[in-house]
Design an enzyme around this catalytic site. Structure first.
Site, PDB file in Angstrom:
ATOM      1  N   CYS A 266       0.859  -1.178   0.000  1.00  0.00           N
ATOM      2  CA  CYS A 266       0.000   0.000   0.000  1.00  0.00           C
ATOM      3  C   CYS A 266       0.898   1.231   0.000  1.00  0.00           C
ATOM      4  O   CYS A 266       1.719   1.397   0.914  1.00  0.00           O
ATOM      5  CB  CYS A 266      -0.857  -0.050   1.267  1.00  0.00           C
ATOM      6  SG  CYS A 266      -1.866   1.401   1.559  1.00  0.00           S
TER       7      CYS A 266
ATOM      8  N   CYS B 200      -1.031   3.934  -6.301  1.00  0.00           N
ATOM      9  CA  CYS B 200      -1.920   3.246  -5.355  1.00  0.00           C
ATOM     10  C   CYS B 200      -2.121   1.842  -5.901  1.00  0.00           C
ATOM     11  O   CYS B 200      -2.441   1.684  -7.100  1.00  0.00           O
ATOM     12  CB  CYS B 200      -3.246   3.993  -5.266  1.00  0.00           C
ATOM     13  SG  CYS B 200      -4.527   3.104  -4.357  1.00  0.00           S
TER      14      CYS B 200
HETATM   15  N1  DGL Z   1      -3.837   0.413  -1.914  1.00  0.00           N
HETATM   16  C1  DGL Z   1      -3.664   1.616  -1.162  1.00  0.00           C
HETATM   17  C2  DGL Z   1      -2.478   2.413  -1.715  1.00  0.00           C
HETATM   18  O1  DGL Z   1      -1.635   1.858  -2.411  1.00  0.00           O
HETATM   19  C3  DGL Z   1      -4.993   2.316  -1.130  1.00  0.00           C
HETATM   20  C4  DGL Z   1      -5.077   3.394  -0.161  1.00  0.00           C
HETATM   21  C5  DGL Z   1      -6.437   3.655   0.388  1.00  0.00           C
HETATM   22  O2  DGL Z   1      -6.969   2.783   1.072  1.00  0.00           O
HETATM   23  O3  DGL Z   1      -6.903   4.779   0.198  1.00  0.00           O
HETATM   24  O4  DGL Z   1      -2.307   3.572  -1.435  1.00  0.00           O
END
Ligand code: DGL
Length: 260
Positions: free
Chosen positions: A73, A183
């Site tokens: 993430c 993301c």
């Molecule tokens: N997969 C997360 C990232 O790479 C998502 C973030 C979120 O939950 O807003 O930032």
């Protein structure tokens, strides 16, 4: 220790893109994936809240015996990885928007970055961005609402297309030739992104690079699994199981609901 699983966490299903690359590159390794969908999205939360959730996820994975943790993430990495590396003894791999390759390869000298508010406002992102954006126009766009739609399984809805068009149009006008996906959730939008962007725009997604980095850190720490049999993959989610189950439908994996 080497037969213990690799722990992977994300605010939801986004990190599955990284899990897939790790599994393909390191088939002997077992993995344990934690999807904290109940608290998604992390992006609009403040640094303190993101750090708290990242600590909780880390401690859960360490309690399960994980030998290395992949923070799958960008938002958690850019807001928490320094703290995690300082306070826990397992090695951590993180993911950040890959501005460097985009900056080095761009011919139009115009690059777009689509990421969460938490990532784009982080100190770590600013530090990296400052180094590489000297002779470059960088269009930063917060992907408000995208993670929520993906968590609801809306990968190709009208709403998603409209939202993406709104975010991409200023980048297209600025003649970007690279779009950095900042993301892990956005990986699943690759087909529509390709449709919506002019054909000369390259999309950078770092999932493969994270898998390669995981391999070398395992080696460096003598943590690679040396048992000659295929590893297992276990998934935990504290949200609804429908979307994660759908994304994993062709995989032979164990999925469990977790009260977390
Ligand atoms: N997969 C997360 C990232 O790479 C998502 C973030 C979120 O939950 O807003 O930032």
């Amino acid at each position: 220790m080497s037969s213990k699983p690799i722990g992977i966490f994300d605010s939801g299903v986004g990190g599955l893109s990284i899990w897939k690359e790790i599994q393909d590159l390191l088939p002997l390794e077992s993995t344990l994936y934690l999807s904290d969908s109940k608290h998604a999205p992390y992006g609009p939360k403040g640094q303190k809240a993101i750090l708290k959730l990242s600590i909780k996820n880390t401690e859960y994975l360490i309690d399960q015996g994980c030998k290395l943790i992949v923070v799958a993430c960008n938002t958690a990495t850019t807001n928490a990885i320094d703290y995690l590396r300082t306070n826990y003894s397992v090695p951590f791999i993180g993911i950040e928007p890959a501005i460097k390759p985009a900056a080095l390869k761009s011919k139009t000298k115009s690059v777009g970055i689509l990421a969460t508010k938490g990532t784009l406002s982080s100190h770590l992102f600013h530090k990296t961005s400052r180094i590489y954006s000297n002779d470059l126009v960088v269009i930063e766009q917060v992907g408000d609402g995208i993670v929520e739609l993906i968590e609801q399984g809306e990968l190709n809805s009208k709403k998603m297309r409209n939202l993406l068009s709104t975010y991409l149009n200023p980048m297209i006008k600025a003649e970007i030739d690279y779009l950095v996906l900042g993301c892990t959730h956005y990986h699943f939008l690759m087909p529509i992104l390709k449709e919506l962007l002019p054909s000369n725009v390259n999309i950078i997604d770092s999932a493969k690079a994270v898998a390669r980095q995981t391999k070398s850190v395992l080696k460096l720490n003598k943590l690679s699994n040396n048992v000659r049999e295929k590893g297992s993959s276990q998934f935990y989610t504290n949200g609804t199981q429908t979307v994660i189950a759908d994304l994993l439908k062709f995989e032979n994996v164990m999925l469990e609901k977790l009260d977390f």
